[in-house]
Design an enzyme around this catalytic site. Sequence first.
Site, PDB file in Angstrom:
ATOM      1  N   HIS A   1      -9.269   3.529  12.239  1.00 34.39           N
ATOM      2  CA  HIS A   1      -9.004   3.503  10.792  1.00 34.39           C
ATOM      3  C   HIS A   1      -9.211   4.885  10.172  1.00 34.39           C
ATOM      4  CE1 HIS A   1     -10.174  -0.891  11.279  1.00 34.39           C
ATOM      5  NE2 HIS A   1      -8.991  -0.968  10.726  1.00 34.39           N
TER       6      HIS A   1
ATOM      7  N   GLN B   1      -3.212 -14.983   7.693  1.00 33.30           N
ATOM      8  CA  GLN B   1      -2.659 -14.473   8.954  1.00 33.30           C
ATOM      9  C   GLN B   1      -3.495 -14.893  10.159  1.00 33.30           C
ATOM     10  OE1 GLN B   1      -3.170 -10.150   7.751  1.00 33.30           O
ATOM     11  NE2 GLN B   1      -3.614  -9.907   9.908  1.00 33.30           N
TER      12      GLN B   1
HETATM   13  O1  PAF Z   1      -3.606  -4.606  10.765  1.00 34.94           O
HETATM   14  C1  PAF Z   1      -4.343  -5.185   9.944  1.00 34.94           C
HETATM   15  O2  PAF Z   1      -5.537  -4.886   9.806  1.00 34.94           O
HETATM   16  C2  PAF Z   1      -3.767  -6.302   9.084  1.00 34.94           C
HETATM   17  O3  PAF Z   1      -2.823  -7.043   9.788  1.00 34.94           O
HETATM   18  C3  PAF Z   1      -3.197  -5.800   7.745  1.00 34.94           C
HETATM   19  C4  PAF Z   1      -2.015  -4.867   7.959  1.00 34.94           C
HETATM   20  C5  PAF Z   1      -4.279  -5.087   6.960  1.00 34.94           C
HETATM   21  C6  PAF Z   1      -2.696  -6.988   6.926  1.00 34.94           C
HETATM   22  O4  PAF Z   1      -3.734  -7.874   6.642  1.00 34.94           O
END
Ligand code: PAF
Length: 278
Positions: A37, A64
Amino acid sequence: MKTIESVTGIRSALEETAGPAGRRTLVPTMGALHRGHMELIKRARQHAGPGGTVIVSIFVNPIQFDHKSDLDQYPRPVEADLEKCMAAGVDVVFMPRADEIYHPDRSVTVSETSLSRSLCGATRPGHFDGVCTVVLKLFLLTGCHAAVFGEKDYQQLAIIRRMVRDLDVPVEILACPTVRESDGLAMSSRNVRLHARQRADAPRIHRALCEAAKLARVPEILAAARAGIEGSDMARIDYLSLVDAETLQPAESLVHPAILATAVFYGEVRLIDHVRLG
Ligand code: PAF
């Protein structure tokens, strides 16, 4: 650095922070920030420039996740994340609550219907609808000009690019290469959930993909990668596929660039990785 927890707050905060030449660059995350990140944030800072605004969203997106236990156990080290954002020169951290993002009777979802059918999309139905929906909402809420994603989530990146193309979303998509631990394990927020023995074993995923990628024929490549991963009694393959790098459909030969991709369970922890061929 501003920390904003509400949808109305993000709009007014961004009105105040954006300078005339300001480029807003978003790094969407689910928190538990690691070195991968940090590379995305660095890229966002470079792209936004000194007059621009770097926004990091931290939102563990419930729609998700296909298993409630995965959602519940997703790491949420909020204080540590905020410290990392501060040290990295982030301007705004947006950490909305789920009930602010999703109305209880919501009925609109963004669906990609081609690239999302294979790989993670095949074993996690609905996952990419959740990703596309939240990513589009984050683009709209932050009014960002650009957004940065990791190449580790190869399929996610391809689907987001397709969404932006097909819906004419005015956001430039930037990508950063996968960041790995020194033993080759791809960095992931889920790695902290591995027990010591699982963590020591998990670099076999990348090793197996790299060894298999040296072979010439598709069946041999798949067999070698499978054997390399299943050489451990701790690793359980969710999927292992060789797909065309553009269409994400199964590759029958190596005429076009291809992606050898896998998802592997260590206990309940699901890790993904891929290598590019050709
Ligand atoms: O890759 C991720 O951390 C997630 O899929 C995202 C892009 C933040 C969407 O919730």
